[in-house]
Structures are given as structure tokens and as C-alpha cells.
Design an enzyme around this catalytic site. Structure first.
Site, PDB file in Angstrom:
ATOM      1  NE  ARG A  88      19.259   0.327   0.649  1.00  0.00           N
ATOM      2  CZ  ARG A  88      18.514   1.392   0.865  1.00  0.00           C
ATOM      3  NH1 ARG A  88      18.980   2.422   1.567  1.00  0.00           N
ATOM      4  NH2 ARG A  88      17.302   1.453   0.372  1.00  0.00           N
ATOM      5  CG  HIS A  90      15.567  11.843  -5.411  1.00  0.00           C
ATOM      6  ND1 HIS A  90      14.489  12.455  -4.821  1.00  0.00           N
ATOM      7  CD2 HIS A  90      15.811  10.732  -4.672  1.00  0.00           C
ATOM      8  CE1 HIS A  90      14.104  11.740  -3.775  1.00  0.00           C
ATOM      9  NE2 HIS A  90      14.887  10.690  -3.671  1.00  0.00           N
ATOM     10  CB  SER A 117       7.398  10.848  -3.737  1.00  0.00           C
ATOM     11  OG  SER A 117       8.463  11.023  -4.643  1.00  0.00           O
ATOM     12  CG  ASN A 173      11.686   9.847  -5.966  1.00  0.00           C
ATOM     13  OD1 ASN A 173      11.098  10.408  -6.893  1.00  0.00           O
ATOM     14  ND2 ASN A 173      11.180   9.794  -4.752  1.00  0.00           N
ATOM     15  CB  THR A 199      -0.923   0.043   1.248  1.00  0.00           C
ATOM     16  OG1 THR A 199      -0.084  -0.023   2.409  1.00  0.00           O
ATOM     17  CG2 THR A 199      -1.898  -1.118   1.275  1.00  0.00           C
ATOM     18  N   GLY A 200       2.170   1.143   0.152  1.00  0.00           N
ATOM     19  CA  GLY A 200       3.044   2.318   0.230  1.00  0.00           C
ATOM     20  C   GLY A 200       3.369   2.906  -1.140  1.00  0.00           C
ATOM     21  CB  ALA A 201       5.174   6.019  -2.074  1.00  0.00           C
ATOM     22  CB  CYS A 226      15.823   6.692  -4.504  1.00  0.00           C
ATOM     23  SG  CYS A 226      15.469   7.563  -2.980  1.00  0.00           S
ATOM     24  NE  ARG A 259       0.420   1.980  10.211  1.00  0.00           N
ATOM     25  CZ  ARG A 259       0.845   2.532   9.087  1.00  0.00           C
ATOM     26  NH1 ARG A 259       0.085   3.354   8.434  1.00  0.00           N
ATOM     27  NH2 ARG A 259       2.049   2.245   8.613  1.00  0.00           N
ATOM     28  CB  SER A 260      -1.824  -1.022   5.216  1.00  0.00           C
ATOM     29  OG  SER A 260      -1.154   0.114   5.677  1.00  0.00           O
TER      30      SER A 260
HETATM   31  C1  11C Z   1      14.426   9.908   0.608  1.00  0.00           C
HETATM   32  N1  11C Z   1      16.188   8.514  -0.259  1.00  0.00           N
HETATM   33  O1  11C Z   1      14.374  10.515  -0.473  1.00  0.00           O
HETATM   34  C2  11C Z   1      15.133   8.590   0.706  1.00  0.00           C
HETATM   35  C3  11C Z   1      14.112   7.504   0.557  1.00  0.00           C
HETATM   36  O2  11C Z   1      16.930   4.180   2.340  1.00  0.00           O
HETATM   37  O3  11C Z   1      15.527   3.505   0.843  1.00  0.00           O
HETATM   38  C4  11C Z   1      14.669   6.109   0.500  1.00  0.00           C
HETATM   39  C5  11C Z   1      15.167   5.623   1.830  1.00  0.00           C
HETATM   40  C6  11C Z   1      15.919   4.339   1.663  1.00  0.00           C
HETATM   41  O4  11C Z   1      13.892  10.319   1.628  1.00  0.00           O
END
Ligand code: 11C
Length: 344
Positions: free
Chosen positions: A99, A248, A158, A322, A11-13, A128, A39-40
Site C-alpha cells: 500500500r 465498521h 470480522s 467492512n 476460503t477467507g472472510a 477497510c 492449509r485450506s
Molecule cells: C481490521 N481493518 O478491522 C482491519 C482489517 O490491512 O487490510 C483489514 C486489515 C488490512 O482488523
């Protein structure tokens, strides 16, 4: 004929963009399972013309799943990614949870696809702002060698989720109506103070670290070295949030290992590189912008210039959606690569 795929954080972006991307790129799907936090859960989502009810993600949700795309926050990935792997799934994780784990490949397919061969069930999708920068710089690193990167970002709201996009819209409306802007989310939901993003620029993305850099800046620094296999590369970043909804943009200064290069040399390399599109013609005002890059999968590069003092220095402007190359599309590309290379 296809794969059993789970999307965690549907449900997220990013989750929404993952579903759009799977559909658009015609990913070979046998079944799709949409998962979220409690929650979702219960939300209804359309995928390929059919309605699905989002279920709460539990360890058992991953029985029979081949590929699990995670984008529901680091704590969910920490808890459930190993459970998914235990049940035979390969996890592509879009959070920062794994990561920097040396056992986990951190992959941008155009840059380090071969790292996928070493996976142990989890593959991390980079941040991103890191993805678009390394996609742009890898062809130059291969051609000329790269010793330094100094990047300043111009990041869309976003990246901080749909709630941040809503906050920008509400603040813009209120301020244009002469009302006071209410700030509750940005720069960082859990931090002590909040500032308006509408008609503003916030030099803080994610929380501050002890060294004075933000976590977003440290992600760009550390992830870049890992993906580019270049621990000795000098990287510095300043990350700034702007009132942009999608894409971005980055002003990137690089130092190459060769003297005497001209803009034309860099253009030639970038023109034939995979996943990047050169849009660079100052005399015709051709350059990418966040709006021109939105809803596209590629990384766009413009404003390639020689530094005026350092003969090895160049400046570039790098823009990408992004939520697509920065998240959903890169994750789906990783899944495609796993299938193509028999790595599931
Ligand atoms: C932002 N880059 O624009 C971040 C979103 O570690 O995957 C992505 C956060 C991540 O706020």
C-alpha cells in the site's frame, strides 16, 4: 467474452465476499481459479452454481490469468503477487504489503480512480476503515478543502477474520451462560495478551508501533494522505474493536478550509456524491448503524453537525460494511475500472 480471474485466499472472510460480489455484480468472467494456502487447499466452494476445489497457490497458478484478487495475508502477497505479474496478470491486493509503495497505486475508485493509470501490475486495495472514511470525505475535500481529520472507530470483529467472529459468538454464549470467556484471538492473534471482545471494547487493532499508535491507526493516517493526494493533511486516529460482527462505524471530526458553512451545505454535497448515501434526519432518528449498513455496497453518513467552537469544524458518523466496500466490493470496483479504462 470474459476474463480469467483468480481469487487468492478464497476460503477467507474477504475471499468469500469477493466471490459473492463477482457473482452479484455480474462481473465478466470466462474462468475462475480459487487459490489458498496449503492449509485450506482441497476445500470445496460453490461459485455460480458450480463446485470448485480450492488449489494451493503457486507461481504457476497464475499462467493465463488476467486479474488476480489477493486476500490471503501480506506474506502470500509479497511472495506471489510479483509471480502473478510476471505471468501477465494484474494483481489487486487487499493486504497492506504494497500500500505505501510509491510505485503502487492505492485506490478507492470514487476518490482517485485516475491513479490506476500509473499501475505497474499491482494495485493496492486500502484498509477497510480507511476506504469508508475517504469515500465520505473526498466530496467535501473537493468542495471546500480539508485541513484536518480526527477519527475514532467502532470496528467489527470480522475485520480480524472469521476466527474472530467465531470467538465473539463463543464468548457471548459462554458469558450469557455464566461461564468464563476464553480469549485466544483478539485483539491481535500474534500479540502477547488476549482479552474478551464480548460485552467489551478493545482499544487495540493490530500491533502497537513505537510512536504509541497501533498499525491500524497508522494505516488510516498514512493511507488517507496517499489516497487523497494530501501529504500536508493533519490526520489522527483512535481505532477500537467492538462486539459487532459486520460493518465498521466511525466518528469523524473534520476541519474544512471555509468558514460560514452550514450542515445543509455539506448535505447537498454528500447527497450528490458517488458511492455514499446520506441518512441524516435527527428529528426522525434517521442515521446509519452497523446492522443497517451490513450487506450493502455503499458508505452511509449521518449525524452531520457543526462543531460548537471551531467555525470550520464538523462532525460526521460514517458506517459501511467492512467486508464489502471495505474490501471485496472495492477490489471488484477496481477491476471494473481497469476494464472500463483499458488498463489491463
Ligand atoms: C481490521 N481493518 O478491522 C482491519 C482489517 O490491512 O487490510 C483489514 C486489515 C488490512 O482488523
Amino acid at each position: 467474452k470474459g476474463y480469467h480471474v483468480a481469487v487468492v485466499g478464497a476460503t477467507g472472510a474477504v475471499g468469500q465476499k469477493m466471490l459473492e460480489t463477482l457473482e452479484k455484480k455480474n462481473f465478466p468472467i470466462e474462468s475462475i481459479t480459487l487459490l489458498s494456502s496449503s492449509r485450506s487447499a482441497g476445500t470445496k466452494i460453490n461459485f455460480k452454481g458450480e463446485e470448485y476445489v480450492v488449489q494451493e497457490a503457486t507461481p504457476e497458478s497464475f499462467e493465463g490469468i488476467h486479474i488476480a484478487l489477493f486476500s490471503a495475508g501480506g506474506s502470500v502477497s509479497k511472495k506471489l503477487a510479483p509471480e502473478a505479474v510476471k505471468r501477465g496478470a494484474v494483481v489487486i491486493d487487499n493486504t497492506s504489503a504494497y500500500r505505501m509503495d510509491p510505485e503502487v497505486p492505492l485506490v478507492v475508485p470514487e476518490v482517485n480512480e485516475e491513479d490506476l493509470k500509473k499501475h505497474n501490475g499491482i494495485i493496492a486495495n486500502p484498509n477497510c476503515s480507511t476506504i469508508q472514511m475517504v469515500a465520505a470525505l473526498k466530496p467535501l475535500q473537493d468542495a471546500y478543502g480539508l485541513s484536518r481529520i480526527i477519527v475514532s472507530t467502532y470496528q467489527a470483529v470480522s475485520g480480524a477474520g472469521t476466527v474472530a467472529s467465531e470467538e465473539l459468538r463463543n464468548q457471548a454464549r459462554d458469558m450469557l451462560d455464566g461461564k468464563e470467556a476464553n480469549a485466544e484471538i483478539l485483539p491481535v492473534k500474534g500479540d502477547k495478551k488476549h482479552f474478551p471482545i464480548a460485552f467489551n471494547a478493545l482499544p487495540q487493532i493490530d500491533v502497537f508501533q513505537e510512536n504509541g499508535y497501533t498499525f491500524e491507526e497508522m494505516k488510516m493516517i498514512n493511507e488517507t494522505k496517499k489516497i487523497m493526494h494530501a501529504p500536508e493533511l493533519h490526520v489522527s486516529a483512535t481505532c477500537v474493536r467492538l462486539p459487532i460482527v459486520t460493518s465498521h462505524a466511525e466518528s469523524v471530526y473534520i476541519e474544512l478550509n471555509q468558514d460560514g458553512l452550514e450542515v445543509a451545505n455539506l448535505h447537498k454535497v454528500l447527497q450528490s456524491a458517488e458511492g455514499v448515501v446520506l441518512e441524516d434526519n435527527p428529528s426522525e432518528q434517521v442515521y446509519p448503524t452497523p446492522l443497517s449498513a451490513a450487506n450493502k455496497s455503499d458508505v452511509f453518513i449521518g449525524r452531520v453537525r457543526k462543531d460548537l467552537d471551531n467555525p470550520k469544524g464538523f462532525h460526521l458518523w460514517v458506517v459501511s460494511d467492512n467486508l464489502l466496500k471495505g474490501a471485496a466490493w472495492n477490489s471488484v470496483q477496481i477491476a471494473e475500472s481497469l476494464i472500463k479504462n483499458n488498463l489491463l
